[in-house]
Every structure is written in structure tokens, then in C-alpha cells.
Enzyme design. Structure first.
Site, PDB file in Angstrom:
ATOM      1  N   TYR A  55       0.817  -1.214   0.000  1.00  0.00           N
ATOM      2  CA  TYR A  55       0.000   0.000   0.000  1.00  0.00           C
ATOM      3  C   TYR A  55       0.853   1.269   0.000  1.00  0.00           C
ATOM      4  O   TYR A  55       0.317   2.360   0.129  1.00  0.00           O
ATOM      5  CB  TYR A  55      -0.927   0.007   1.214  1.00  0.00           C
ATOM      6  CG  TYR A  55      -1.999  -1.057   1.178  1.00  0.00           C
ATOM      7  CD1 TYR A  55      -3.014  -1.017   0.230  1.00  0.00           C
ATOM      8  CD2 TYR A  55      -1.991  -2.109   2.085  1.00  0.00           C
ATOM      9  CE1 TYR A  55      -4.000  -1.988   0.189  1.00  0.00           C
ATOM     10  CE2 TYR A  55      -2.981  -3.087   2.060  1.00  0.00           C
ATOM     11  CZ  TYR A  55      -3.976  -3.023   1.110  1.00  0.00           C
ATOM     12  OH  TYR A  55      -4.962  -3.994   1.071  1.00  0.00           O
TER      13      TYR A  55
ATOM     14  N   ASP B  28      -1.911 -11.595   8.397  1.00  0.00           N
ATOM     15  CA  ASP B  28      -1.134 -12.717   7.857  1.00  0.00           C
ATOM     16  C   ASP B  28       0.329 -12.667   8.273  1.00  0.00           C
ATOM     17  O   ASP B  28       0.939 -13.696   8.537  1.00  0.00           O
ATOM     18  CB  ASP B  28      -1.235 -12.739   6.322  1.00  0.00           C
ATOM     19  CG  ASP B  28      -2.657 -12.990   5.857  1.00  0.00           C
ATOM     20  OD1 ASP B  28      -3.171 -14.089   6.103  1.00  0.00           O
ATOM     21  OD2 ASP B  28      -3.260 -12.080   5.269  1.00  0.00           O
TER      22      ASP B  28
ATOM     23  N   HIS C 120       4.873  -6.084  -4.587  1.00  0.00           N
ATOM     24  CA  HIS C 120       3.466  -6.341  -4.857  1.00  0.00           C
ATOM     25  C   HIS C 120       2.601  -5.148  -4.503  1.00  0.00           C
ATOM     26  O   HIS C 120       2.960  -4.296  -3.684  1.00  0.00           O
ATOM     27  CB  HIS C 120       2.979  -7.595  -4.117  1.00  0.00           C
ATOM     28  CG  HIS C 120       2.929  -7.460  -2.628  1.00  0.00           C
ATOM     29  ND1 HIS C 120       1.776  -7.170  -1.939  1.00  0.00           N
ATOM     30  CD2 HIS C 120       3.886  -7.596  -1.681  1.00  0.00           C
ATOM     31  CE1 HIS C 120       2.017  -7.129  -0.642  1.00  0.00           C
ATOM     32  NE2 HIS C 120       3.301  -7.377  -0.454  1.00  0.00           N
TER      33      HIS C 120
ATOM     34  N   TYR D 124     -11.480  -0.586  -0.114  1.00  0.00           N
ATOM     35  CA  TYR D 124     -11.491  -0.169   1.289  1.00  0.00           C
ATOM     36  C   TYR D 124     -10.135   0.382   1.700  1.00  0.00           C
ATOM     37  O   TYR D 124     -10.022   1.018   2.755  1.00  0.00           O
ATOM     38  CB  TYR D 124     -11.868  -1.350   2.187  1.00  0.00           C
ATOM     39  CG  TYR D 124     -10.725  -2.217   2.662  1.00  0.00           C
ATOM     40  CD1 TYR D 124     -10.218  -2.082   3.952  1.00  0.00           C
ATOM     41  CD2 TYR D 124     -10.130  -3.158   1.823  1.00  0.00           C
ATOM     42  CE1 TYR D 124      -9.162  -2.870   4.392  1.00  0.00           C
ATOM     43  CE2 TYR D 124      -9.087  -3.946   2.258  1.00  0.00           C
ATOM     44  CZ  TYR D 124      -8.599  -3.804   3.538  1.00  0.00           C
ATOM     45  OH  TYR D 124      -7.546  -4.576   3.966  1.00  0.00           O
ATOM     46  N   ARG D 125      -9.131   0.224   0.846  1.00  0.00           N
ATOM     47  CA  ARG D 125      -7.759   0.602   1.186  1.00  0.00           C
ATOM     48  C   ARG D 125      -6.972   0.533  -0.110  1.00  0.00           C
ATOM     49  O   ARG D 125      -7.231  -0.327  -0.954  1.00  0.00           O
ATOM     50  CB  ARG D 125      -7.226  -0.403   2.205  1.00  0.00           C
ATOM     51  CG  ARG D 125      -5.928  -0.094   2.894  1.00  0.00           C
ATOM     52  CD  ARG D 125      -5.675  -1.203   3.916  1.00  0.00           C
ATOM     53  NE  ARG D 125      -4.401  -1.056   4.611  1.00  0.00           N
ATOM     54  CZ  ARG D 125      -3.871  -1.998   5.383  1.00  0.00           C
ATOM     55  NH1 ARG D 125      -4.501  -3.154   5.550  1.00  0.00           N
ATOM     56  NH2 ARG D 125      -2.722  -1.813   6.002  1.00  0.00           N
TER      57      ARG D 125
END
Length: 606
Positions: free
Chosen positions: A147, A207, A450, A531-532
Site C-alpha cells: 500500500y 497474515d 506487490h 477499502y484501502r
């Protein structure tokens, strides 16, 4: 695997707030060795510039301001970003830029890093930023990889690293099953402390366990026990506002007896009047310096795996999940994954399974899956039930019966699968034990990075299929393997796509940016929003929430301008720009991200 070059050991939790607990030393070392064995580029390259200055600031003005900040919080606690940029890896990540850079590594960078050691010193930094009109960008630990990590949205901002010196577990209340933490407390650290005290309590972890408990909740991250909604399980915050004032939310707004903290601060969330906590999540309205959380009492648990044979089973699986989740028969926030992730999570590179550069074909996935414990299937469901042995068995009987309506489904317990199978890691996470296994995803490509694409859909097969089909088509168009993970609740699902790319390739970066841009736009046209998102796509995502002539953004801007009239706190975070930046070319819309890759810039031509 046995011949991998051994890398220097990762940091230990006993030595560094961001380190690894001793129980995971060996796993962390192996993970680091594997990741570095896939690197084909040097650790760093020479920089084009010494220090990336804040907007509208000369070097002389900057030097005067930095000297003042060093006097305020200590010379050692302010560090210029004038050294080589090193991407590192999960446990040794940078706090100067995005380790998984999409644009040029030297674009989204800070000018310096400040390390406050208390709420009082955060106040000092905020007042300094207002005085010198220099933007600051607070981070907790900077591990929201996928992100944007620690990258400030406005290049040249001062990163305020809260984790290095503000990493205390301030309280664990065993009777109340709650805790209070500072931003630098990781899931690893909180778990280890609960274990050290031998408390019959669980934490809820995502995770990967190295991230900030506080930071993940502020970004509205999720975990997998019954308390997997992290922000919903917070209780009470201490915040420094953009003017330097301290605010306590909830019951903390009422003083306790004789100056103590209010005894119900971690017991009741709203207090009296408007419930203000929400405006400090995913925003730039304040810096959260302390946060309370509810913990879970330890209980019996049983993880399991169900496989489904056909790609076309996807809507039927979702339809079967919904009533189980709404009736609270499903014990946790389960995951539905495509079987390609059974290949990916082994830690073996894509080249082990497929020699081509195109997305791995379905028949190749089938061929290899048939040799794995999951067998030749298309979808894999991971769930966990909680309670005593009798109640768990009753729950599992209902679940088996519901999924048996999908022809060819197969049910597995951990005891049915090899010791190295992913289900055993899943079982740990679902019982509140933070791990590192998900790092193995990054071995799929050399120099792997990623991005997450994370829309929300209703828990309905038809809705989920629309988003899934868009993903299939656009991943094929841009040439990326599709790795979907659905975190499923009774009424909504987080459809999280992990897009893995080689950060040494400008071609892959342009394609991944184009893929993200189209995914956001196409799903929004169908009524599904993220949502993000990554910092580079925040403006586009925020712009999709545009009902009633952008009423939500106008509301956010009103709050921003009232709380932060000088626009110093994280301008642009989550698409919220203060008035002194607004409409001046800072917003990233259209194909500006793609054009910035390989020599362009995301900054406006002022």
C-alpha cells in the site's frame, strides 16, 4: 533451497522493536535467504540528488529548520535522507521510501526522518512543522507493504517514525482482556509479552506479524479470529492534532480519579456526544500516539480446509458461505483462495512451475495442483471453529453439510495434511499466533514487489463474480498472474488481489500501474469500491466515492481545513488534500503514474 547463500541474520525482537522473536529466527533467516537469492539488482544505486527538499523550501531554509528540530528533540533523533536508498525486505525495510516502489525509487522519498520519543515530542514536531511550513508524514512501523510502505505522498516531507522510540506496551489488563500500546508495538511484540506473562488471552494478527498493532487498526486492516476487525476492536485513543494539541477519545476524555487515566477508557468506546474515533482512521486529521484494544480469551479451536473442483464453483461457494457467516456458524473471518496460491505459498518461483513469461495457464496450474495435497481443484477455503470439542464438532457437521451441496468438494483437517502444508500456518494465525509464512509469496518473481487491489463486495455470488471476472480479464490484458484472496463475512467480502511484479522492470511497473488504474475504474462503474489502496492511487479511489457531487470528500476537506489550516499533516494521504495543495496539480489522476515511471515525476510542475 539448501544451496541458498546465507544472508546476515535478521534483527531480533530483543534488540530492536521491529525485530523477530526467537521462536522464528530460523524461519526468518530462511525467508531472507530465499528472497535475496531472487535479486538480480544491487542493493542500491547512486542517487541523483543529495536531499529531496520539501515543496517551496530552499536548502538554506531547510537547513535552518532541521537545526531547530534537532535542538527540540535531540540531534540523534533527526536524520537527513542523504544516504543510498536500500529497499531491504520485510524485517529490514526502509523508512525513507517505498521498498516496493512503482515510480522511481527516488521519487516518493522523504527529506529527513524524525524520531519522537513521547506524545510530548510528537507535539513538538507538529508545532515545528507549522512554524516552518514543512509537511510531515507520520508512520507507525511502515510495514503496510503493498500500500506504499513509508513513502510520503508529498516528496520531501519529513517522515515522523513513531515506532523506533515509542514502542511500549503501556498496559495489559488481564481482567478486562484489553491492552494499550504505542505505535511501535508489533504483533510479534504483543504476542510475546502475553506469552511471557502466561495470560490466557489471544491477540488477533494479520497474515504477517511484524506490523504495528496500532498502525494496522488505523488503516482498518483485518485478522482472522472472531475479533478480526481491528478497528472495531479498538477502544480509546490519544491523538496529537495538527495544531499540536492532545486529544483523548472515548472515555479517556473524562479524567480519572486524582489525575489517573479513566478506568473505563478501554471498556467503552463511544463515551458521550459524537463518536469521533472514526475520523482518525485512514485520514490525516491527527497522529495517534496511544491506542487501546480488546483481546480475546483463549479457547479451543479447529482449523480446516475445503477444496472445490471447478472454476465455475465460485458463485456457489460464496452463496454457501453467506448463511453460515450471517448465522455465526463460521467461527472466524475465513479465506477463500484460488488454487494457484497453493503453488505460490510453497515459496518456489514461478519458473519452477512454468517456463513462460505469460500468466500461468489454467492447465499448468491443474497439472501441478494434482501433485499437491490439495489435489486438482480450483478453489481452497480455509476456516477455523472455536469453542469446546462438542460444539466444534456440531459446527463442523453443519459446515460439511452446507458445502457438500457443491459436487466434488473435499474436507481436510490439519492432521490429514503434511507438516509443511500451509494449513498449519493458517491454524496459527487463526489462533492469534503471528507468523512469517506469507512472505513466501514474494519468491514468485525476481526482485518481487506487490500491490494490493482491495474492493469490497456484498457476500453474494453474483456480485463477487462481477469483480472476479473483471480481475481475470484485466490481469490477462496486462500480463499478470491473478492471486485472489477473499476474506468473507456475512454481509461483505474483502476481495484482495495481490499483484506481484518485478520492481527492476519499468515495463512491469507501467503495466502494473495501468492494471490498477483500470481495475479501480471498472469495478467502480459496477458500484464496488476499494477499502484501502496504495498511496499512488489514493486520489483515484477517493474520487470514486463521488455521490452527490463529491459530498464525502467535501466533508473531509472541511474537517481537514478546520483542523490543519497550514496543511502540514500528511497532505494527500487517502486522497485528502489541504487547501494550500488543493487544485495545484498534486492529485494523481489518469495515467500520470504510468508517465512518471522511468524518468518522469509525480510532483506537479509548480
Amino acid at each position: 533451497m539448501e544451496n541458498l547463500k546465507r544472508q546476515p541474520p535478521p534483527p531480533a525482537l530483543t534488540e530492536r522493536h521491529s525485530g523477530i522473536p526467537s521462536r522464528l529466527y530460523g524461519i526468518a533467516q530462511e525467508a531472507k535467504n530465499r528472497l535475496y537469492s531472487n535479486k538480480t539488482v544491487p542493493e542500491s544505486v547512486p542517487r541523483r540528488a543529495d536531499v529531496r527538499l520539501p515543496p517551496d523550501t530552499t536548502r538554506d531554509e531547510f537547513d535552518i529548520a532541521i537545526a531547530a528540530l534537532k535542538r527540540d528533540i535531540g540531534d540523534d533523533n533527526v536524520v537527513l535522507n542523504n544516504q543510498p536508498l536500500v529497499d531491504g525486505w520485510y524485517l529490514e525495510h526502509p523508512n525513507t521510501h517505498d521498498a516496493f516502489h512503482v515510480v522511481d525509487q527516488e521519487d516518493l522519498v522523504c527529506s529527513a526522518v524524525a524520531y519522537p520519543g513521547s506524545t510530548g515530542e510528537v507535539q513538538v514536531v507538529v508545532r515545528w512543522a507549522n512554524k516552518y511550513a514543512i509537511p510531515i508524514y507520520p508512520i507507525s512501523m511502515g510495514r503496510n507493504v503493498g500500500y506504499g510502505g513509508t513513502a510520503p505522498r508529498v516528496p520531501g516531507s519529513i517522515v515522523v517514525d513513531l515506532g523506533k522510540r515509542m514502542n511500549k506496551i503501556l498496559n495489559i489488563d488481564a481482567e478486562n482482556a484489553s491492552c494499550v500500546v504505542e505505535p511501535g508495538v508489533s504483533y510479534f511484540a504483543l504476542y510475546e509479552e502475553v506469552q511471557r506473562r502466561k495470560l490466557p488471552l489471544w491477540i488477533d494478527t494479520p497474515d504477517l506479524g511484524g506490523g504495528s498493532v496500532l498502525g494496522n487498526a488505523i488503516d482498518r486492516g483485518v485478522g482472522y479470529t472472531p475479533m478480526g476487525d481491528h478497528f472495531a476492536c479498538h477502544c480509546g485513543m490519544e491523538i496529537v492534532l495538527p495544531n499540536g494539541e492532545i486529544l483523548r477519545t472515548g472515555m479517556g476524555a473524562m479524567p480519572g480519579k486524582n489525575g489517573a487515566d479513566n478506568p473505563t477508557w478501554q471498556s467503552f468506546q463511544p463515551a458521550y456526544g459524537p463518536y469521533s474515533d472514526g475520523i482518525f482512521s485512514q485520514s490525516n486529521f491527527g497522529i495517534v500516539c496511544q491506542m487501546g484494544f480488546w483481546l480475546m480469551h483463549e479457547t479451543g479451536h479447529q482449523s480446516y480446509m475445503i477444496t472445490f473442483p471447478s472454476e465455475e464453483d465460485f458463485p456457489d461457494i460464496v452463496e454457501a458461505i453467506r448463511p453460515l457467516a450471517q448465522k455465526r456458524i463460521l467461527g472466524n473471518i475465513p479465506q477463500l483462495r484460488h488454487v494457484v496460491q497453493e503453488l505460490n505459498v510453497t515459496g518456489l518461483p514461478k519458473s519452477h512451475w512454468y517456463a513462460g513469461s505469460s500468466p500461468i495457464p489454467r492447465d499448468i496450474i491443474q497439472k501441478h495442483a494434482a501433485q499437491l495435497p490439495c489435489g486438482d481443484c480450483s478453489w481452497v477455503f480455509y476456516g477455523t471453529q472455536y469453542g469446546d470439542e462438542t460444539s466444534i464438532e456440531t459446527q463442523l457437521d453443519i459446515i460439511r453439510s452446507a458445502f457438500a451441496n457443491i459436487p466434488g468438494s473435499r474436507f481436510f483437517l490439519p492432521s490429514d495434511l503434511p507438516d509443511d502444508h500451509y494449513i498449519h500456518s493458517r491454524a496459527l494465525v487463526c489462533s492469534g499466533v503471528p507468523i512469517l509464512r506469507e512472505l513466501d509469496w514474494l519468491n514468485w518473481k525476481p526482485n518481487a514487489a506487490h500491490l494490493f487491489f482491495s474492493p469490497i463486495t456484498p457476500t453474494r455470488g453474483a456480485d463477487a463474480k462481477i469483480v472476479h471476472d473483471i480481475n481475470i480479464r484485466l490481469h490477462k490484458k496486462y500480463g499478470f498472474d491473478l492471486f485472489p484472496t477473499l476474506c468473507v463475512a456475512g454481509r461483505e467480502m474483502h476481495y484482495i488481489t495481490n499483484i506481484i511484479y518485478d520492481r527492476s522492470s519499468n515495463d512491469e511497473k507501467r503495466r502494473v500501474a495501468g492494471l490498477m488504474r483500470e481495475l479501480i475504474a471498472e469495478t467502480a462503474r459496477e458500484g464496488y469500491g476499494e477499502y484501502r489502496t496504495h498511496v499512488l492511487f489514493a486520489d483515484q479511489v477517493a474520487g470514486t466515492y463521488n455521490w452527490n457531487n463529491n459530498a464525502l470528500m467535501r466533508f473531509n476537506e472541511t474537517i481537514k481545513d478546520a483542523l490543519d489550516p497550514n496543511g502540514i499533516l500528511a497532505p494527500g494521504r487517502n486522497g485528502i488534500w489541504p487547501k494550500n495543495y488543493r487544485g495545484k496539480g498534486w492529485e494523481l489522476l489518469g495515467d500520470r503514474v504510468e508517465k512518471a515511471i522511468g524518468g518522469g515525476t509525480i510532483s506537479p510542475k509548480l
